[in-house]
Design a protein around this motif. Structure first.
Motif, PDB file in Angstrom:
ATOM      1  N   ASP A 225     -98.658  21.685  27.640  1.00  0.00           N
ATOM      2  CA  ASP A 225     -97.416  21.351  28.109  1.00  0.00           C
ATOM      3  C   ASP A 225     -96.592  20.917  26.688  1.00  0.00           C
ATOM      4  N   ALA A 226     -97.227  20.222  25.784  1.00  0.00           N
ATOM      5  CA  ALA A 226     -96.471  20.063  24.553  1.00  0.00           C
ATOM      6  C   ALA A 226     -95.865  21.574  23.845  1.00  0.00           C
ATOM      7  N   THR A 227     -96.923  22.427  23.983  1.00  0.00           N
ATOM      8  CA  THR A 227     -96.323  23.778  23.218  1.00  0.00           C
ATOM      9  C   THR A 227     -95.011  24.337  24.268  1.00  0.00           C
ATOM     10  N   ARG A 283     -86.529  16.502  19.353  1.00  0.00           N
ATOM     11  CA  ARG A 283     -87.078  15.215  19.866  1.00  0.00           C
ATOM     12  C   ARG A 283     -86.511  14.904  21.008  1.00  0.00           C
ATOM     13  N   THR A 284     -85.241  14.819  20.862  1.00  0.00           N
ATOM     14  CA  THR A 284     -84.336  14.649  22.169  1.00  0.00           C
ATOM     15  C   THR A 284     -84.603  15.708  23.257  1.00  0.00           C
ATOM     16  N   SER A 285     -84.795  16.805  23.014  1.00  0.00           N
ATOM     17  CA  SER A 285     -84.997  17.745  24.185  1.00  0.00           C
ATOM     18  C   SER A 285     -86.343  17.600  24.860  1.00  0.00           C
ATOM     19  N   MET A 286     -87.442  17.253  23.882  1.00  0.00           N
ATOM     20  CA  MET A 286     -88.857  17.399  24.153  1.00  0.00           C
ATOM     21  C   MET A 286     -88.974  15.947  25.014  1.00  0.00           C
ATOM     22  N   ALA A 287     -88.259  15.008  24.966  1.00  0.00           N
ATOM     23  CA  ALA A 287     -88.304  13.576  25.446  1.00  0.00           C
ATOM     24  C   ALA A 287     -88.081  13.676  26.873  1.00  0.00           C
ATOM     25  N   VAL A 288     -87.018  14.490  27.219  1.00  0.00           N
ATOM     26  CA  VAL A 288     -86.575  14.608  28.495  1.00  0.00           C
ATOM     27  C   VAL A 288     -87.506  15.133  29.911  1.00  0.00           C
TER      28      VAL A 288
END
Length: 288
Positions: A225-227, A283-288
């Motif tokens: 998921d992180a990838t 970081r902002t995009s991955m936090a959504v």
């Protein structure tokens, strides 16, 4: 009594090299044995007048007996010096409680206290897990080793005889014999230990940190998921920002700020600013 003990320790230190057990045994063996009259006189001086010098002389004169008693416990695998030290504590306790009016020699009275201290030391240190906790078990612990004539297990008849002599049940005799025959296992086997010791060491029975299938699946899902989110976030960056991050962080042959500055014709500080902004967007995009 503390002053007397300190003086006694100093005398023994002068008698022979520090740390030499043979020198200590030789030193205490050379101290003259007290006559009954001298012993009675010293004991009364200590009891009636708290004469610490008299107590010191009583202790010093009986140290040889402690060595003799301590040697009888060498079969438990504990250092003889430690056994003697514990026996000396028992001797000091005996001197403190000795009453000369009973017309008994100090050595006869002190044997109980000397053995009691050595027994406590053996029980505390012979095994990591205590082998004897009750009074009956302690009696059985010390007497069973003397009753066994060989290293072999007791026969049924021998077990019955020992149980009768010690006033315990045959089951207790068998249980104590099992405890005496067992040994402590180190948690982690030493490098040169045998394969058998490695198999049965406690560390061999601990589960591996990554042996739980549920944990393995969870970690793999999280990584996937992180990838995926990282790849999606990178696609949202402009080409220059994405290339700077990839060449700075996501490749084996990483480029420096100066390498990228020369490639894009800007200063290294500008490349650092672009990199910082790109990381913030990521970081902002991955936090959504």
């Amino acid at each position: 009594m503390t002053k007397a003990i300190a003086t006694m320790t100093h005398d023994l230190a002068v008698a022979g090299p520090v740390g030499s057990l043979d020198a200590y045994i030789h030193a205490v063996g050379s101290i003259p044995v007290l006559s009954k009259e001298d012993e009675q006189s010293l004991a009364r001086r200590f009891r009636d007048h708290e004469d610490l010098e008299a107590a010191r002389e009583l202790v010093m004169a009986h140290l040889r007996f402690v060595v003799h008693i301590a040697k009888g416990y060498t079969g438990y695998g504990l250092p003889i010096a430690d056994l003697i030290q514990e026996g000396n504590v028992g001797l000091m306790k005996a001197v403190k409680r000795f009453d000369p009016d009973y017309d008994v020699r100090l050595v006869s009275f002190a044997v109980h206290w000397i053995r009691a201290e050595i027994h406590e030391f053996v029980l505390r240190n012979w095994r990591i897990v205590k082998v004897a906790t009750t009074k009956a078990q302690r009696k059985l612990f010390f007497n069973l080793r003397k009753s066994k004539k060989s290293l072999a297990w007791l026969s049924h008849a021998e077990t019955q005889a020992v149980a009768k002599d010690l006033g315990v049940s045959p089951k207790e005799v068998t249980e104590m014999e099992r405890r005496l025959s067992s040994r402590d296992a180190v948690f982690d086997p030493v490098p040169d230990s045998s394969d058998e010791d490695r198999v049965y060491s406690p560390a061999a029975f601990l589960p591996s940190a990554d042996s739980d299938p549920a944990t393995l699946v969870e970690n793999e899902d999280w990584h996937d998921d992180a990838t995926s989110r990282m790849s999606a976030a990178l696609e949202k960056l402009d080409d220059r920002s994405r290339r700077i991050l990839e060449t700075r962080w996501l490749t084996e042959d990483k480029l420096t700020l100066h390498d990228l500055a020369g490639e894009y014709g800007v200063s290294a500080e500008r490349i650092r600013q672009i990199e910082s902004n790109a990381i913030r967007k990521l970081r902002t995009s991955m936090a959504v």
